[in-house]
Design an enzyme around this catalytic site. Structure first.
Site, PDB file in Angstrom:
ATOM      1  N   GLU A  99      36.386  54.532  20.514  1.00 21.77           N
ATOM      2  CA  GLU A  99      35.357  55.360  21.140  1.00 21.77           C
ATOM      3  C   GLU A  99      35.394  56.830  20.741  1.00 21.77           C
ATOM      4  O   GLU A  99      34.367  57.505  20.807  1.00 21.77           O
ATOM      5  CB  GLU A  99      35.484  55.253  22.666  1.00 21.77           C
ATOM      6  CG  GLU A  99      35.179  53.885  23.230  1.00 21.77           C
ATOM      7  CD  GLU A  99      33.726  53.503  23.024  1.00 21.77           C
ATOM      8  OE1 GLU A  99      32.838  54.298  23.381  1.00 21.77           O
ATOM      9  OE2 GLU A  99      33.480  52.410  22.479  1.00 21.77           O
ATOM     10  N   SER A 140      23.341  16.599  75.642  1.00 23.69           N
ATOM     11  CA  SER A 140      24.476  16.096  76.416  1.00 23.69           C
ATOM     12  C   SER A 140      25.762  16.870  76.177  1.00 23.69           C
ATOM     13  O   SER A 140      26.740  16.695  76.919  1.00 23.69           O
ATOM     14  CB  SER A 140      24.706  14.614  76.087  1.00 23.69           C
ATOM     15  OG  SER A 140      23.596  13.851  76.504  1.00 23.69           O
TER      16      SER A 140
END
Length: 833
Positions: free
Chosen positions: A105, A491
């Site tokens: 770089e 239930s």
């Protein structure tokens, strides 16, 4: 004669022509304009010098770092972040890793002062020769300036700012400090920011464990992280790796032999196993909301918090898998609905490309489901060729048999019927055998369920939520049905009614007449409760009534104790939703959330204590400081409640003298801490809790909850099914864990065949509990000392002698058991007509 001498000719002098007024003005104007432009540029330049951000703050580099969420055992279970990053110091980074990045770089990084003028000239020449921008000249320092202090806009002003800031940074920061920022800040693909996360993402390693080949491959990524991704494009990544290694040789960091050896080193892509946020999404969202409310989004997403939760990672995975498997089973019983859509031949490639971009795996994961496209049909084998992204495979006949008889159409275009599959069909495909080198995968036909489900599991002794799933797919619906969906429990609400009855004069041996009855409803028609199976059994005991979930008996029990009594009792157990003040309450006509109902059952599992469900136990900031810590509440063992409380003669903690719980019932989120109990509140006698557990064990052993017997250990629970099978429930527990499951459609409609609580919800619950309890010891429910067992004749609820046909052992609070035998008067038998 006079002779004249010729005089030499003088050169003719040209007179200087005076400039015309127009030209004079142009010259003066040009000079003035240039001066003005120069002054304007200098003014702008000095303005920038004053307006630029300060670089001093970079000396205390504190970038956004991910916050991590941990489970009960310290397992990483989730992450919150804007940028997925873990910061590491430069001294932990290998020297050659730094050299690799510098070589690739910014080869003059250690020589320049922020701007590489030699590099600029070199790039300019190369770009001029190639007649296009082939090479850039931004230094690492400039990249840091752009990333940390500027916007990424492509303007001259930004480049100028970048250059100025780069010079300033070099004056105030050391080279190592700049590299520290750069190597932690940079994006390296696959969602990874910084070299540490990149090392984990691609190689499953800490950054200081990388070899030279891996370092060079990472250093090649900044140019184009997606194009050079070693996961998606390994060959391109290796080409870029070779470039980096040659640059390192040229810069004198390594020898050619070392570079050649690194090039020959096999690259093994084995990403660190990522957190499967999909499995924990609803749990994590509950945690996120809680933390955002307390600390704010900025801190949660950027400050690297360490969040410790009550989640059991293995239980959470089991919960997710169980819900997915259970919903698919419910859905497939309703039949194949056809392809999701059909693509024209020209649309196949773009569709597959989009899918490919979403796949980060080297090979498709076994068991995972992907969307694929039919690209070939073999009618003779009744087999399909399919594509999933850039992977190809087959869908054989045996792997789509659940869909029934399906016609295969060897042409593009939507077939006339849903029972056909043609070219271009987009299908849900489950991986049975992963691909090798992007080919050869074997798939099974799948289908996205339309029904939804919720599962929540709680430690009854602490209130810690161990697992929670709020729906089939969080990405498609963030509505958390475990916490937010209010549905009729059917239930599954009956145990609350029965528990209230036990504390108001009834026993497990009480006889209730199971015969039809009607009640005035205030309208033209009377209300006639019906049993689910339309069978009426005559006189039955309370145990038989709950075991077989007899509706008429439940209504009669509620009538006997009073609706108000039952509502107060439900609130005592932690039910906060409004409840119907009529007899339909016995059949679960009032909507509650799965969290509420499961938490209420945990009172039975804990021996009578109410714990408030909670999710977060401790939070640390990025520096390790404790922001909050919740002491774990703990239910005491039987016998630690006072005898007066156990007998119901004294108010339990949280009750007034009349035995009423204050209306402000704690909400899920954080536990309520009390001095008396350390975070739990005794709300019902342990004898009641045990007897209800014993009754619900019968539901499992010989009633509607039979599927739970597969656990092979003591288990109690209750099914629930509402009218037209719109809601299916199963809530049950073992001593260590209570869990509730709900199944239904968001827009209420029948679940169809197999949509009862026992068929749709109980299998999910059972699969989850089998996984959740693996490795945990088998435990029995502890029996309080104030419980008595007696042999009972279920035909009349009285004591039975040894050898009495059908006699059963029943449990009672000591002193409430029958005192007469079958042949004697039934003065002590409680009954309801």
């Amino acid at each position: 004669m006079e002779i004249y001498k010729a005089q030499p000719r003088q050169p003719q002098r040209r007179l200087k022509k005076a400039p015309t007024p127009t030209l004079k003005y142009l010259l003066w104007g040009g000079a003035g304009g240039a001066t003005i432009m120069l002054l304007a540029f200098l003014g702008y330049f000095f303005y920038l010098l004053g307006a630029l951000p300060k670089v001093d703050r970079l000396a205390d580099y504190r970038p956004p770092i991910l916050s991590q969420v941990y489970g009960q055992d310290g397992t990483l279970v989730g992450e919150f972040y804007l940028e997925r990053r873990t910061v590491v110091p430069v001294d932990k980074m290998p020297k050659r890793l730094i050299q690799a990045f510098v070589s690739a770089e910014d080869s003059n990084f250690y020589q320049h002062k922020g701007i590489d003028y030699v590099g600029i000239a070199r790039a300019a020449v190369k770009n001029l020769i190639s007649m296009r921008k082939k090479e850039g000249a931004s230094t690492i320092t400039q990249q840091v300036a752009k990333s940390m202090l500027l916007t990424p806009e492509k303007k001259f002003s930004r480049k100028l700012k970048e250059a100025i800031l780069a010079k300033r940074m070099e004056e105030r920061l050391t080279k190592d400090e700049i590299l520290y920022i750069y190597l932690n800040q940079i994006y390296l693909g696959a969602g990874a920011y910084g070299v540490q996360l990149a090392a984990e993402t691609y190689f499953g390693k800490e950054v200081d464990k990388l070899n030279l080949a891996e370092m060079a491959m990472l250093a090649g990524l900044p140019k184009a992280p997606n194009s050079y991704s070693p996961i998606k494009h390994l060959e391109r990544a290796k080409e870029r790796q070779g470039y980096v290694l040659e640059r390192m040789v040229k810069e004198g960091y390594i020898t050619q032999a070392e570079a050649d050896y690194a090039k020959a080193t096999p690259i093994v892509i084995q990403p660190l196993k990522k957190v499967n946020a999909e499995q924990s999404a609803y749990f994590l969202e509950q945690v996120r909301q809680q933390l955002v409310e307390k600390y704010g989004e900025e801190r949660l997403y950027k400050d690297g918090l360490k969040i410790y939760t009550t989640m059991n990672a293995e239980m959470q995975r089991g919960a997710y898998d169980s819900v997915v498997n259970g919903l698919k089973a419910v859905d497939k019983r309703q039949g194949f609905r056809g392809a999701a859509k059909y693509l024209a031949e020209a649309e196949v490639e773009p569709f597959c490309k989009k899918v490919e971009d979403d796949i980060d795996e080297l090979s498709l994961k076994q068991g995972a489901v992907y969307q694929g496209v039919v690209t070939g049909v073999d009618p003779a084998k009744h087999e399909l060729t399919v594509r999933v992204g850039d992977r190809t495979g087959t869908l054989p006949k045996k792997n789509m048999e659940w869909a029934g008889k399906v016609e295969l159409v060897n042409s593009y275009g939507k077939p006339q019927t849903k029972r056909a599959i043609g070219l271009g069909a987009v299908l849900e495909l489950q991986v049975k055998e992963p691909d090798k080198n992007r080919t050869g995968a074997v798939f099974a036909l799948d289908q996205v369920p339309e029904a939804q489900a919720a599962l929540i599991a709680i430690d009854p002794m602490t209130g810690g939520v161990r697992a929670m799933v709020g729906g089939y797919d969080y990405k498609k619906s963030q509505f958390n049905r475990a916490m937010q969906a209010k549905r009729n429990p059917g239930s599954a609400f009956k145990p609350i009614i029965y528990a209230a009855a036990l504390e108001h004069g009834m026993t497990t041996a009480s006889i209730i007449d199971d015969t039809q009855v009607e009640y005035e409803s205030g309208g033209d028609k009377a209300w006639k409760p019906k049993n689910y199976d339309n069978v009426y059994r005559g006189p039955v005991t309370m145990r038989e009534a709950l075991t077989n979930s007899i509706n008429v008996v439940s209504v009669k029990i509620l009538e006997q104790i009073g609706v108000g009594t039952a509502i107060d009792y439900a609130k005592k157990l932690g039910i906060t939703s409004p409840l119907a003040s009529n007899l339909t309450l016995a059949l679960g006509s009032s909507s509650v959330t799965p969290m509420e109902l499961t938490s209420a059952y945990s009172v039975f599992a804990s021996g009578g204590y109410r714990t408030t469900p909670y999710f977060v136990t401790k939070v640390l900031d990025r520096d390790g400081n404790v922001l909050e810590e919740v002491p774990e509440p703990k239910v005491p063992v039987f016998g630690q409640m006072s005898s007066a409380q156990a007998q119901g003669d004294a108010p339990a903690q949280g009750e007034d003298e009349e035995g009423k719980v204050p209306p402000a019932v704690p909400q899920p989120g954080q536990p309520v801490i009390t001095e008396a109990t350390g975070g739990v509140i005794p709300v019902i006698p342990p004898e009641t809790a045990f007897i209800m557990t014993n009754l619900m064990q019968s539901v499992v052993s010989s009633g509607t909850g039979g599927r739970a017997r597969a656990l092979g250990r003591p288990v109690a629970g209750k099914t629930g099914t509402t009218n037209d099978m719109k809601d299916a429930w199963f809530v049950g527990y073992v001593p260590q864990l209570v869990a509730g499951v709900w199944v239904g459609y968001d827009q209420e409609r029948s679940l169809g065949a197999g949509g009862s609580g026992g068929q749709a919800a109980a299998p999910i619950w059972t699969e989850f509990m089998q996984r959740a309890l693996a490795g945990l010891p088998v435990k029995s429910f502890p029996t309080p000392g104030n419980v008595t067992f007696a042999l009972i004749d279920p035909r009349n609820g009285r004591l039975a002698k040894d050898g009495t046909p059908g006699a059963v052992q029943e449990c009672f609070v000591s002193g409430t058991e029958p005192t007469s035998y079958s042949s004697e008067p039934a003065a002590d038998t409680v009954s309801a007509q």
